[in-house]
Motif scaffolding. Structure first.
Motif, short mmCIF file in Angstrom:
data_model
loop_
_atom_site.label_atom_id
_atom_site.label_comp_id
_atom_site.label_asym_id
_atom_site.label_seq_id
_atom_site.Cartn_x
_atom_site.Cartn_y
_atom_site.Cartn_z
N ARG A 201 -5.87 7.86 2.44
CA ARG A 201 -7.35 7.64 2.23
C ARG A 201 -8.19 8.35 4.16
O ARG A 201 -9.40 7.80 4.02
N HIS A 202 -7.11 8.68 4.91
CA HIS A 202 -7.98 9.16 5.75
C HIS A 202 -7.80 11.14 6.19
O HIS A 202 -6.81 11.09 7.05
N LYS B 185 -10.95 7.30 -4.61
CA LYS B 185 -9.92 6.45 -4.94
C LYS B 185 -11.23 6.80 -6.07
O LYS B 185 -10.35 6.27 -6.91
N ILE C 175 1.76 0.83 0.63
CA ILE C 175 0.34 1.36 2.24
C ILE C 175 0.30 1.98 2.64
O ILE C 175 -0.28 2.96 3.25
N CYS C 176 1.21 2.73 2.58
CA CYS C 176 1.44 4.12 3.74
C CYS C 176 0.83 5.49 3.66
O CYS C 176 0.15 5.66 3.95
N GLU C 177 1.68 5.44 2.02
CA GLU C 177 1.10 6.47 1.30
C GLU C 177 -1.24 6.98 0.96
O GLU C 177 -1.26 7.69 1.56
N LYS C 178 -1.05 5.08 0.84
CA LYS C 178 -2.29 4.82 0.51
C LYS C 178 -3.43 5.44 1.80
O LYS C 178 -3.91 6.19 1.63
N LEU C 179 -3.09 4.93 3.19
CA LEU C 179 -3.49 5.63 4.46
C LEU C 179 -3.18 6.67 4.64
O LEU C 179 -4.62 6.74 5.24
N ILE C 180 -2.48 7.43 4.72
CA ILE C 180 -2.48 9.20 4.30
C ILE C 180 -3.16 9.65 3.53
O ILE C 180 -4.20 10.40 3.78
N TYR D 60 -5.02 13.09 9.16
CA TYR D 60 -3.64 14.02 8.89
C TYR D 60 -3.86 14.82 7.95
O TYR D 60 -2.98 15.32 7.05
N TRP E 14 -13.76 7.71 1.56
CA TRP E 14 -12.27 6.81 1.24
C TRP E 14 -13.34 5.82 -0.50
O TRP E 14 -11.97 6.56 -1.20
#
Length: 259
Positions: free
Chosen positions: A99-100, A123, A92-97, A104, A119
């Motif tokens: 996707r933002h 995807k 989930i950390c990698e996904k959040l980075i 980042y 977003w």
């Protein structure tokens, strides 16, 4: 509030307890992802109830129940050597980075809508063939309708003004009315679905969550009906023996009760 060190210590404590339960408790030892699934859904709904009731103490407890399930699934995953809690967190950390990129990386955004569009586009770049792939098939229909509309709006498939959406609602209501007059049951159901779908869309334009709105009405109706039941019981008179006029007196009283 607790320090980061205290938070990590508490999480480590939970992981240790999960290890112990999985090894020593007869019930916990028997559980699989499949047996936990319906319990997880139930816990999620209980959390939703606590949020709508604005009962923060209960929210805290229900979040603990949901967290336990996440840890439980991760423990089972570690036993089959597929993944563990660290893999879940890192995923989930990698996904959040990713996707933002406006946080980042060097992507610029002006507002929340830009974030939503990015977003969905990200995807698709990750390999999804449709923006609707992220909508779970098992979602309740009302929630699913809202998520579908949010998803397609995220890639620009949307109305421009709320009044356009309301015109669509009126159009669907008229089509539904026509089918009611025709007496065609299948056509009535189809058009009624269109009415609800368009109302959900209109709610989105007004920043109203349709699921929350309907559940508020469910709770309000239930509270008033239970008041009516109590009054009927006080009169020692079953509801089925009361006239609608008699019941309406207590219903109006219930509407004046504090919320």
């Amino acid at each position: 509030m607790n320090s980061r060190a205290s938070q990590l210590k508490a999480f480590d404590r939970l992981l240790t307890i999960m290890d112990e339960l999985r090894e020593q408790c007869p019930w916990d030892k028997k559980q699989t992802m499949e047996t936990l699934r319906h319990l997880t859904i139930e816990e999620t709904y209980e959390l939703g109830d606590a949020i709508l009731d604005k009962d923060l103490e209960e929210v805290k407890k229900e979040l603990g129940d949901v967290l336990l399930h996440i840890v439980f699934y991760s423990k089972i995953g570690s036993e089959t050597k597929n993944f563990d809690i660290a893999d879940v967190c890192n995923s989930i950390c990698e996904k959040l980075i990713n996707r933002h990129p406006h946080i980042y990386s060097d992507v610029k955004v002006e507002n929340e809508e830009d974030v939503k569009r990015n977003w969905e586009n990200l995807k698709l770049k990750e390999g999804k063939t449709s923006v609707l792939e992220g909508v779970p098939k098992s979602l309740p229909a009302l929630v699913k309708a809202n998520r579908i509309q949010e998803k397609v709006a995220g890639v620009g498939f949307d109305w421009e003004e709320p009044n356009q959406v309301w015109e669509k609602v009126e159009e669907e209501l008229n089509e539904f009315k026509t089918e009611v007059q025709s007496g065609n049951q299948d056509a009535m159901e189809s058009e009624f679905g269109d009415v609800i779908f368009s109302m959900v869309n209109y709610a989105r334009f007004l920043n109203i969550n349709p699921e929350n709105a309907l559940e508020r009405t469910n709770k309000k109706f239930s509270k008033r009906f239970q008041y009516l039941e109590e009054k009927a019981k006080g009169l020692n008179k079953p509801l089925k023996d009361m006239t609608l006029s008699e019941m309406d007196v207590f219903w109006e009283e219930a509407k004046r009760l504090p919320k």
